[in-house]
Enzyme design. Structure first.
Site, PDB file in Angstrom:
ATOM      1  N   HIS A 101       0.527  -1.323   0.099  1.00  0.00           N
ATOM      2  CA  HIS A 101      -0.126   0.190   0.223  1.00  0.00           C
ATOM      3  C   HIS A 101       0.853   1.000   0.130  1.00  0.00           C
ATOM      4  O   HIS A 101       1.727   1.291   0.350  1.00  0.00           O
ATOM      5  CB  HIS A 101      -1.046   0.010   1.768  1.00  0.00           C
ATOM      6  CG  HIS A 101      -1.759  -1.233   1.878  1.00  0.00           C
ATOM      7  ND1 HIS A 101      -2.943  -1.903   0.285  1.00  0.00           N
ATOM      8  CD2 HIS A 101      -1.689  -1.803   2.240  1.00  0.00           C
ATOM      9  CE1 HIS A 101      -3.646  -2.704   1.283  1.00  0.00           C
ATOM     10  NE2 HIS A 101      -2.721  -3.471   2.432  1.00  0.00           N
ATOM     11  N   GLU A 117      -2.178  -0.544   8.207  1.00  0.00           N
ATOM     12  CA  GLU A 117      -3.036  -1.776   8.842  1.00  0.00           C
ATOM     13  C   GLU A 117      -2.778  -3.035   9.978  1.00  0.00           C
ATOM     14  O   GLU A 117      -1.222  -2.285  10.234  1.00  0.00           O
ATOM     15  CB  GLU A 117      -3.911  -2.241   7.108  1.00  0.00           C
ATOM     16  CG  GLU A 117      -2.786  -3.267   7.259  1.00  0.00           C
ATOM     17  CD  GLU A 117      -2.652  -4.090   5.559  1.00  0.00           C
ATOM     18  OE1 GLU A 117      -4.498  -3.110   4.872  1.00  0.00           O
ATOM     19  OE2 GLU A 117      -2.584  -4.584   5.012  1.00  0.00           O
ATOM     20  N   ARG A 195      -0.700  -4.900  -6.424  1.00  0.00           N
ATOM     21  CA  ARG A 195      -0.175  -6.532  -6.684  1.00  0.00           C
ATOM     22  C   ARG A 195       1.290  -6.067  -6.911  1.00  0.00           C
ATOM     23  O   ARG A 195       1.778  -5.651  -8.136  1.00  0.00           O
ATOM     24  CB  ARG A 195      -1.431  -6.549  -7.049  1.00  0.00           C
ATOM     25  CG  ARG A 195      -2.377  -7.130  -6.713  1.00  0.00           C
ATOM     26  CD  ARG A 195      -3.562  -8.097  -7.500  1.00  0.00           C
ATOM     27  NE  ARG A 195      -4.437  -8.067  -6.982  1.00  0.00           N
ATOM     28  CZ  ARG A 195      -5.957  -7.856  -7.521  1.00  0.00           C
ATOM     29  NH1 ARG A 195      -5.256  -6.741  -9.410  1.00  0.00           N
ATOM     30  NH2 ARG A 195      -6.714  -7.626  -7.590  1.00  0.00           N
TER      31      ARG A 195
END
Length: 312
Positions: A101, A117, A195
């Site tokens: 991210h 996260e 990705r």
């Protein structure tokens, strides 16, 4: 105010399964599709949590945030455009893509949103792996070569977690969830993922999923080598500018309320059962928004919970 609960949003994923049904007794939307994610609390333009009980039933999280912000969530959130968190359960029966991210300083240039996260391992099959950071000695050039050779899995660092473990995933940390894990994910309200490797497989539509190699290479922290699972600091599992997650062990009859009476918290039941003031029972896998000024929850049996707050 009463405890607020929401209708989960279920997402089909090529790597998902049916654990949400078998472990938590959830009624999934279709009988045989693989569901990889349950979005428990979300205020995204295209994905809205809707209250499923009580006087606020039918209202979206966005409505609550825009129209009842101080009443429900408390003080100090005036600058936040949307509800600042996104809360999920992840059911990984196959490996997720190796991804990253974007950090806050890079995200705007790439047209994305930063996302930090944390993962709490709710259940783990024997030998199930997390992939986090680089193996020692792997350079940026080594990694680029591994992308070209389809061998990225050989240069990322693997961990073998157990139920009850947790790990913090800041923006910029290369990561993937391996097969056989059930995870509670608490994150910034963002849905930007780049990705870099998808295990050379096809998507649900039979076509390889899109990769974002150039963006990933700009975001990955190549100094992040061989991290371990986190060690709690007292009750605190994760703490950053965006959220704090504490794990609490409650004996039967114990009550738990908001740590800051002027602000909300989110309670996740990991084990056991809690009862809210309206008489409802909440069990493992339930996510509860405890509004500002809400009456405490009471453990009806020995229980383990996560409590998520946003630091002032």
């Amino acid at each position: 105010m009463q405890v607020i609960t929401f209708t989960p949003l279920y997402m089909e994923r090529v790597w998902g399964g049916r654990e949400l049904e078998t472990v938590y007794g959830r009624a999934l939307p279709t009988a045989d599709s693989p569901f990889g994610e349950s979005w428990e609390m979300t205020d995204r333009p295209d994905e809205q949590s809707v209250v499923d009980h009580g006087p606020l039933e039918g209202q979206s999280l966005e409505q609550l945030w825009q129209e009842k912000r101080e009443q429900v969530f408390g003080v100090g959130f005036a600058a936040e455009e949307r509800f600042p968190l996104l809360i999920k359960i992840l059911d990984a029966r196959d490996e997720l893509s190796i991804q990253v991210h974007p950090p806050a300083e890079i995200a705007p240039e790439l047209g994305g949103e930063p996302k930090t996260e944390m993962w709490y391992i709710a259940a783990a099959d024997p030998g199930a792996k997390l992939y986090v950071g680089m193996k020692e000695g792997v350079t940026r050039e080594d990694f680029q070569a591994a992308i070209e050779n389809g061998t990225v899995d050989q240069v990322v660092h693997a961990l073998t977690p157990k139920a009850g473990d947790s790990i913090f995933i800041p923006s910029g940390r290369l990561h993937a969830i391996g097969a056989g894990l059930l995870i509670y994910e608490i994150q910034q309200n963002s849905d930007t993922t780049y990705r870099v490797f998808d295990w050379n497989r096809m998507g649900l539509d039979g076509v390889p999923r899109q990769l974002h190699v150039e963006e990933s290479m700009r975001c990955i922290d190549f100094t992040d080598t061989e991290p371990s699972m986190d060690i709690p600091n007292g009750n605190t599992l994760a703490s950053c500018a965006y959220f704090q997650v504490d794990q609490l062990i409650l004996s039967a009859g114990t009550s738990v309320g908001n740590p800051d009476p002027e602000r909300f918290s989110i309670v996740t039941v990991v084990e056991g059962a809690l009862e809210s003031a309206d008489g409802r029972k909440h069990v493992a896998g339930d996510f509860l928004l405890l509004p500002r000024g809400a009456a405490p929850l009471t453990a009806t049996e020995n229980a383990k919970i996560l409590q998520t707050t946003i630091p002032r």
